[in-house]
Write a protein that holds these residues in place. Structure first.
Motif, mmCIF file in Angstrom:
data_model
loop_
_atom_site.group_PDB
_atom_site.id
_atom_site.type_symbol
_atom_site.label_atom_id
_atom_site.label_comp_id
_atom_site.label_asym_id
_atom_site.label_seq_id
_atom_site.Cartn_x
_atom_site.Cartn_y
_atom_site.Cartn_z
ATOM 1 N N SER A 5 0.947 -1.173 0.163
ATOM 2 C CA SER A 5 -0.051 -0.030 0.030
ATOM 3 C C SER A 5 0.798 1.147 0.156
ATOM 4 N N LEU A 6 0.470 2.200 -0.803
ATOM 5 C CA LEU A 6 1.475 3.444 -0.906
ATOM 6 C C LEU A 6 0.928 4.324 0.112
ATOM 7 N N PRO A 7 2.021 5.055 0.583
ATOM 8 C CA PRO A 7 1.891 6.094 1.842
ATOM 9 C C PRO A 7 0.983 7.366 1.252
#
Length: 587
Positions: A5-7
């Motif tokens: 998951s991207l920040p």
């Protein structure tokens, strides 16, 4: 199946670098994962990040290898010394190849062959008899060569060069006691370090002679021809010589009533103050301010009445440790049974030698006839029956003003011990001399300071003896020289006195005597009278700012520091009254 998951990305709509203040940026993410590196004010920050910069460890390794390859070069030393602030070994931006280095292994583990020849520390640079050749390298500090001065072990070379030897760290660890007990009621006003006193300077003109008292005899020149082969025994001569403190001097009281000066003192007290940066042992000066006048006094039985021995030696004589109050079996050392080479015993012995040598080396029966000054001895009462010693008192006035408008004058009572026949009129200050004595106790005892045997070296190598005494007794010789200069003496007569038996401190012999001009001796000792007058003027200005009362200037017993205390007016007076009552009861 793994997922990633991207920040969250917080955009800046203004187009600047980093998130804007208007963005809804969570407080807990404000400083997270931001590396910190301290920077000095002198660092040049030209860019946000320098990806071409080497890490701290690599840079230090390169500088270390460069300094080893170019040993002695300025570039190598400069790289090791000038490191920027915050450039420690743990840099926040350093990158380490942990996995790559852990997988590396050395295949060839054979040790490197030993180098032969050409090395600086292990080379055979010359024959065995030369100081630079021999095995082990005589040029090294620890291991001397066979033919060099160090020998194989090198310990003799270390000791001979003046460095610390075996268990020397245990010496000089015993703390000295102060010369006066500092009461909790005393208020410390000022603290001055010796290095600050050494920077003071004040040029003073020739003094004005106010008056003279006493009688002096001629010096016996036969003592100048005494050698170790024709030594003379030191005799016990009963004479009276007065050395009262400033406030007990009737002449100074008369001069103070006429407001001749602002400061009144004696040459013994003034010499201690002028040579304060050289002192090691503790001392104290009582300062009394009455109106615009200052009186520098000494305490009866204080350190001014005795002569020190090897005060400036690297390992000075020590007194036995006081008994432990928690151990009832341990007994205190009685003065009659104390060792003869302790600091207190040697000080009393040196005082005895100085007095008797001065009494013995003058001619009391004419010719030549004694010289009387303008007035008789002011301290000799009509009830005294013992004969007076040869001593002349000269009251001299020194101007310490820096400008013509300043009125800072000091009146000093100085002393001379004899006059030299044929050197001029002593009443006019010509041919006057002071007599002092250096003493030898036991060259092999603790506290001797590496002094050579006077009986074997004094005639053939007098320079070595004098150099050793100038090193071990720098403060004492400086005070004697300052006293002679203050008194206006033309010569200093210095005797060399030794024990007849090193284990007996009651019998002494005169081995030699020499003459020297005080100004020349001051230059040899590196004694600066301008520095001494600067110290006196500084202490005078400091006390003049204080209100009327009594003060004590104390030299710290273990540190190069002097402190000024404000004390009650009855300090030291109760002790004097008790001593007077005891004397009356004994009488």
């Amino acid at each position: 199946m793994s997922s990633f998951s991207l920040p969250p990305i917080y955009d800046n709509p203004d187009g600047g670098w980093g998130p804007s203040t208007s963005t809804n940026f969570p407080e807990e993410f404000k400083f997270r994962d931001i590396p910190y590196a301290p920077f000095a004010k002198s660092d040049k920050l030209g860019r946000v990040a320098d990806w071409n910069d080497l890490s701290t460890d690599n840079r230090q390794n390169q500088q270390g290898s460069q300094s080893q390859s170019n040993r002695g070069g300025a570039a190598g030393r400069r790289g090791d010394r000038n490191q920027a602030f915050g450039s420690g070994t743990a840099s926040a931006f350093a990158y380490f190849h942990v996995e790559d280095e852990s997988s590396f292994s050395l295949v060839d583990n054979k040790p490197a062959p030993a180098r032969r020849g050409g090395g600086f520390n292990r080379g055979r640079g010359g024959p065995r008899g030369s100081p630079w050749g021999a095995r082990g390298g005589a040029a090294s500090n620890v291991r001397g060569g066979r033919g060099g001065p160090g020998g194989r072990g090198g310990m003799q070379r270390t000791m001979a060069s003046g460095r610390r030897g075996w268990r020397d760290w245990e010496k000089n660890n015993r703390s000295r006691e102060a010369s006066v007990v500092i009461s909790p009621s005393w208020q410390m006003l000022e603290e001055i370090e010796f290095h600050r006193l050494s920077k003071l300077r004040l040029e003073v003109d020739e003094p004005e002679e106010l008056d003279s008292y006493g009688r002096i005899f001629a010096y016996d020149k036969t003592y100048d021809r005494v050698t170790t082969k024709s030594e003379k025994p030191l005799q016990l001569v009963d004479r009276i010589k007065y050395n009262p403190t400033t406030s007990d001097d009737p002449v100074i009281q008369q001069l103070a009533s006429k407001n001749v000066a602002n400061v009144y003192t004696t040459d013994i007290i003034l010499s201690v103050l002028m040579c304060a940066p050289r002192s090691v042992y503790p001392w104290d000066i009582v300062i009394v301010r009455e109106g615009n006048n200052l009186f520098f006094d000494k305490r009866d039985g204080g350190p001014f009445d005795t002569v020190t021995v090897n005060e400036n030696a690297a390992d000075p004589p020590q007194d036995p440790a006081p008994p432990n109050p928690n151990n009832p079996a341990e007994k205190a050392v009685v003065p009659e049974t104390a060792p003869i080479n302790t600091a207190t015993s040697l000080s009393l012995e040196a005082t005895y030698i100085n007095q008797n040598f001065g009494f013995q080396t003058v001619i009391e029966t004419p010719p030549p006839a004694p010289v009387d000054f303008a007035h008789p001895n002011p301290f000799y009462g009509p009830d005294e029956t013992e004969p007076l010693a040869s001593c002349g008192y000269r009251y001299r006035l020194f101007d310490l003003g820096i400008t013509e408008d300043e009125d800072v004058k000091i009146c000093v009572r100085t002393e001379v011990d004899a006059y030299v026949p044929g050197a001029g009129n002593p009443r006019e200050g010509q041919g006057l001399a002071t007599i002092r004595a250096l003493n030898e106790f036991d060259p092999r005892s603790q506290g001797a300071g590496g002094a050579p045997d006077w009986r074997t070296k004094l005639d053939s190598q007098r320079g070595a003896v004098v150099a050793t005494e100038m090193k071990n007794n720098s403060c004492k010789l400086a005070k004697w020289t300052v006293q002679s200069v203050l008194a206006g003496a033309d010569l200093m007569k210095i005797g060399y006195i030794s024990r007849a038996n090193p284990r007996d401190n009651t019998r002494h012999v005169v081995l030699s005597a020499t003459s020297i001009r005080p100004t020349d001796f001051a230059a040899q000792l590196n004694v600066s009278l301008a520095n001494g007058w600067g110290i006196v003027r500084t202490v005078t200005d400091l006390c003049m700012k204080m209100p009327e009362g009594k003060y004590v200037l104390v030299k710290d017993p273990n540190k190069p520091v002097i402190r000024l205390y404000a004390v009650p007016a009855d300090t030291f007076t109760g002790q004097d009254e008790e001593e007077e009552e005891e004397e009356e009861e004994e009488a």
